[in-house]
Design a protein around this motif. Structure first.
Motif, PDB file in Angstrom:
ATOM      1  N   VAL A 319       0.844  -1.121   0.078  1.00 28.38           N
ATOM      2  CA  VAL A 319      -0.037  -0.007   0.084  1.00 28.38           C
ATOM      3  C   VAL A 319       0.729   1.143   0.077  1.00 28.38           C
ATOM      4  N   SER A 320       0.529   2.362  -0.680  1.00 33.10           N
ATOM      5  CA  SER A 320       1.011   3.535  -0.871  1.00 33.10           C
ATOM      6  C   SER A 320       0.316   4.472   0.311  1.00 33.10           C
ATOM      7  N   ILE A 321       0.850   5.783   0.469  1.00 33.88           N
ATOM      8  CA  ILE A 321       0.058   6.586   1.030  1.00 33.88           C
ATOM      9  C   ILE A 321       0.118   7.542  -0.209  1.00 33.88           C
ATOM     10  N   ALA A 322      -1.188   8.167  -0.289  1.00 32.45           N
ATOM     11  CA  ALA A 322      -1.612   9.037  -1.689  1.00 32.45           C
ATOM     12  C   ALA A 322      -2.017  10.538  -0.723  1.00 32.45           C
ATOM     13  N   GLU A 323      -1.042  11.417  -1.332  1.00 28.91           N
ATOM     14  CA  GLU A 323      -1.534  12.789  -0.858  1.00 28.91           C
ATOM     15  C   GLU A 323      -2.328  13.522  -1.971  1.00 28.91           C
ATOM     16  N   GLY A 324      -3.630  14.091  -1.553  1.00 26.05           N
ATOM     17  CA  GLY A 324      -4.572  14.641  -2.439  1.00 26.05           C
ATOM     18  C   GLY A 324      -5.187  15.766  -2.287  1.00 26.05           C
ATOM     19  N   VAL A 325      -5.718  16.321  -3.235  1.00 28.52           N
ATOM     20  CA  VAL A 325      -6.105  17.893  -3.150  1.00 28.52           C
ATOM     21  C   VAL A 325      -7.499  17.863  -3.689  1.00 28.52           C
ATOM     22  N   ILE A 326      -8.677  18.447  -3.145  1.00 30.87           N
ATOM     23  CA  ILE A 326      -9.902  18.383  -3.393  1.00 30.87           C
ATOM     24  C   ILE A 326     -10.269  20.079  -3.704  1.00 30.87           C
ATOM     25  N   ASN A 327     -10.639  20.546  -4.694  1.00 34.46           N
ATOM     26  CA  ASN A 327     -11.331  21.878  -5.141  1.00 34.46           C
ATOM     27  C   ASN A 327     -12.629  21.507  -5.885  1.00 34.46           C
ATOM     28  N   CYS A 328     -13.730  21.556  -5.124  1.00 34.45           N
ATOM     29  CA  CYS A 328     -14.883  21.168  -5.945  1.00 34.45           C
ATOM     30  C   CYS A 328     -16.165  22.123  -5.207  1.00 34.45           C
ATOM     31  N   LYS A 329     -17.060  21.742  -5.791  1.00 35.48           N
ATOM     32  CA  LYS A 329     -18.541  22.094  -4.984  1.00 35.48           C
ATOM     33  C   LYS A 329     -19.235  21.009  -4.442  1.00 35.48           C
ATOM     34  N   LEU A 330     -19.743  21.513  -3.166  1.00 38.42           N
ATOM     35  CA  LEU A 330     -20.494  20.405  -2.365  1.00 38.42           C
ATOM     36  C   LEU A 330     -21.982  21.086  -2.319  1.00 38.42           C
ATOM     37  N   LYS A 331     -22.918  20.146  -2.565  1.00 39.99           N
ATOM     38  CA  LYS A 331     -24.416  20.437  -2.142  1.00 39.99           C
ATOM     39  C   LYS A 331     -25.002  19.918  -0.962  1.00 39.99           C
ATOM     40  N   ARG A 332     -25.585  20.613  -0.003  1.00 40.59           N
ATOM     41  CA  ARG A 332     -26.109  20.294   1.186  1.00 40.59           C
ATOM     42  C   ARG A 332     -27.606  19.842   0.761  1.00 40.59           C
ATOM     43  N   LEU A 333     -27.858  18.638   1.089  1.00 49.18           N
ATOM     44  CA  LEU A 333     -28.996  18.039   0.610  1.00 49.18           C
ATOM     45  C   LEU A 333     -30.276  18.545   1.334  1.00 49.18           C
ATOM     46  N   SER A 334     -30.080  19.183   2.600  1.00 50.40           N
ATOM     47  CA  SER A 334     -31.040  19.493   3.246  1.00 50.40           C
ATOM     48  C   SER A 334     -31.884  20.999   2.685  1.00 50.40           C
ATOM     49  N   ASP A 335     -31.124  21.601   1.863  1.00 50.76           N
ATOM     50  CA  ASP A 335     -31.663  22.829   1.412  1.00 50.76           C
ATOM     51  C   ASP A 335     -31.172  22.907  -0.111  1.00 50.76           C
ATOM     52  N   GLY A 336     -30.345  22.254  -0.468  1.00 52.04           N
ATOM     53  CA  GLY A 336     -29.631  22.412  -1.921  1.00 52.04           C
ATOM     54  C   GLY A 336     -28.639  23.518  -1.871  1.00 52.04           C
ATOM     55  N   MET A 337     -28.381  23.946  -0.739  1.00 48.08           N
ATOM     56  CA  MET A 337     -27.035  25.144  -0.671  1.00 48.08           C
ATOM     57  C   MET A 337     -25.779  24.407  -1.355  1.00 48.08           C
ATOM     58  N   ILE A 338     -25.246  25.258  -2.137  1.00 45.62           N
ATOM     59  CA  ILE A 338     -23.787  24.923  -2.722  1.00 45.62           C
ATOM     60  C   ILE A 338     -22.517  25.655  -2.101  1.00 45.62           C
ATOM     61  N   ARG A 339     -21.720  24.968  -1.691  1.00 49.59           N
ATOM     62  CA  ARG A 339     -20.481  25.584  -1.182  1.00 49.59           C
ATOM     63  C   ARG A 339     -19.350  25.332  -1.815  1.00 49.59           C
ATOM     64  N   ASP A 340     -18.224  26.206  -1.854  1.00 54.27           N
ATOM     65  CA  ASP A 340     -16.836  25.504  -2.270  1.00 54.27           C
ATOM     66  C   ASP A 340     -16.111  24.872  -1.104  1.00 54.27           C
ATOM     67  N   ALA A 341     -15.548  23.652  -1.645  1.00 49.74           N
ATOM     68  CA  ALA A 341     -14.626  22.890  -0.722  1.00 49.74           C
ATOM     69  C   ALA A 341     -13.210  22.893  -1.127  1.00 49.74           C
ATOM     70  N   GLU A 342     -12.515  23.351  -0.014  1.00 54.66           N
ATOM     71  CA  GLU A 342     -10.930  22.939  -0.406  1.00 54.66           C
ATOM     72  C   GLU A 342     -10.450  22.305   0.672  1.00 54.66           C
ATOM     73  N   LEU A 343      -9.907  21.213   0.155  1.00 57.74           N
ATOM     74  CA  LEU A 343      -9.550  20.192   1.208  1.00 57.74           C
ATOM     75  C   LEU A 343      -8.215  19.290   0.745  1.00 57.74           C
ATOM     76  N   GLU A 344      -7.263  19.202   1.907  1.00 58.39           N
ATOM     77  CA  GLU A 344      -6.227  18.230   1.706  1.00 58.39           C
ATOM     78  C   GLU A 344      -6.608  16.962   2.303  1.00 58.39           C
ATOM     79  N   MET A 345      -6.076  15.862   1.808  1.00 57.26           N
ATOM     80  CA  MET A 345      -6.283  14.489   2.193  1.00 57.26           C
ATOM     81  C   MET A 345      -5.128  13.701   2.101  1.00 57.26           C
ATOM     82  N   THR A 346      -4.610  12.800   2.863  1.00 60.09           N
ATOM     83  CA  THR A 346      -3.885  11.892   2.935  1.00 60.09           C
ATOM     84  C   THR A 346      -4.627  10.436   3.269  1.00 60.09           C
ATOM     85  N   PHE A 347      -4.478   9.506   2.259  1.00 59.06           N
ATOM     86  CA  PHE A 347      -5.282   8.268   2.458  1.00 59.06           C
ATOM     87  C   PHE A 347      -4.503   7.012   1.662  1.00 59.06           C
TER      88      PHE A 347
END
Length: 353
Positions: A319-347
């Motif tokens: 297994v390798s450790i992969a470092e990743g970056v997410i820059n996307c839009k996420l929608k909240r199901l309760s009201d449809g609100m859309i927000r920017d997501a800027e996230l760093e991940m290690t998995f």
């Protein structure tokens, strides 16, 4: 699952064996703090670390619309950050798979129909009184069918002709994923009843097997026969030079009364949507659910910028450790609100083998 051996190199977010979260034996969960997600959703700071707040990294497999999904999930009783990778190469599991991918496109839902057919779509529509459509064994609609889903489906048309006779034809269709070979069996009306496969791809046809009434009749790409009468079910297995093998069925009316059923599954090629090895994100926090499979992410990717060797999992897969970056839009199901997501991940990410 027929594609596990191929797709297993894409299993996300865990260094341990894959099994369903609610069936986890010991050792398949990890609280190693190397696994983490941090950043912002809108103006809200997000930081999820395996080992903190009883959060563990889980991995497993599931199925959605006939397609294998491989997921990783950092979660505890109150929150879950889950990524699911969709299987690909649905028409040919033997095609080469690029591993250590630098990007994963987000899964996309269809805006235009992925499958559409009606009575008027049939060449013998004047002979047809009604059609009942079934999807994966369940009744779906009458006369016309319109799908926006993506996946692997079994679609059946139960046709009632004007004289009251009924015939039923079923075919597997791949919707919203790439097709590496496209062919269509046809019956060319004539005194000898020609049967032929039209090839609509650049890859030559290597072999064709015609099964008539369930029995192998010929292996010719095109054949003529006058040995049958009435309505006859015909199945053709087409093998292409790139390794793709597709099975298609038609019903031929050898009496030439117009009571046939053509290959409606060809309509699977009308929408170019491609979700092969795409990824979708589902984030549950504070009682709210945020999702990524929205049109705003049609041209968005998860970028993987670094792979490092980690260790073997309990099945001995490196297994390798992969470092990743997410820059996307996420929608909240309760009201449809859309927000920017800027996230760093290690998995975790299995290495090539």
């Amino acid at each position: 699952m027929s594609r596990i051996s191929t797709i297993s190199i894409l299993i996300l977010l865990l260094v341990f064996t894959a099994c369903k979260k609610d069936e986890m034996p010991e050792l398949v969960e990890s609280n190693d703090p190397v696994f983490m997600v941090k950043g912002k959703i809108g103006q809200e700071d997000i930081k999820i670390v395996a080992g903190d707040d009883n959060q563990y990294m889980y991995t497993g497999f599931s199925e959605r619309n006939g397609v294998d999904l491989f997921y990783g999930d950092i979660s505890n009783e109150n929150s879950s950050f889950k990524l699911s990778i969709h299987d690909g190469n649905l028409d040919n599991e033997h095609l080469e798979l690029i591993t250590n991918k630098p990007q994963f496109r987000f899964t996309r839902n269809a805006v235009q129909p992925t499958f559409q057919y009606a009575i008027d779509s049939f060449a013998n529509s004047v002979k047809i009184a009604a059609i009942d459509w079934y999807v994966d064994g369940d009744y779906y609609s009458s006369n016309s069918i319109t799908l926006y889903d993506h996946g692997l489906f079994n679609i059946c048309a139960e046709v009632t002709y004007e004289d009251g006779e009924v015939a039923k034809l079923c075919n597997d269709v791949i919707l919203g994923y790439e097709k590496h070979a496209i062919g269509q069996p046809v019956h060319i009306v004539g005194s000898t009843g020609r049967l032929r496969v039209f090839n609509n791809t650049v890859y030559p046809i290597d072999n064709v097997e015609w099964y008539i009434n369930g029995t192998l009749f010929s292996d010719a790409v095109e054949l003529s026969t006058s040995a049958f009468t009435g309505r006859v079910p015909i199945t053709v297995i087409v093998k292409y030079s790139n390794g793709v093998e597709r099975t298609k069925s038609i019903i031929v009316d050898f009496d030439l009364e117009g009571k046939f059923i053509q290959d409606f599954s060809f309509a699977e090629n009308t929408n170019p949507l491609n979700n092969d090895y795409s990824i979708d994100l589902r984030f549950n926090i504070n009682g709210e659910t945020w999702i990524s499979n929205i049109p705003e992410n049609d041209s968005t990717f998860i970028d993987i910028n670094k792979y490092m060797k980690y260790k073997n999992n309990v099945d001995g897969i490196p297994v390798s450790i992969a470092e990743g970056v997410i820059n996307c839009k996420l929608k909240r199901l309760s009201d449809g609100m859309i927000r920017d997501a800027e996230l760093e991940m290690t998995f975790g990410f299995p290495e090539n083998f």
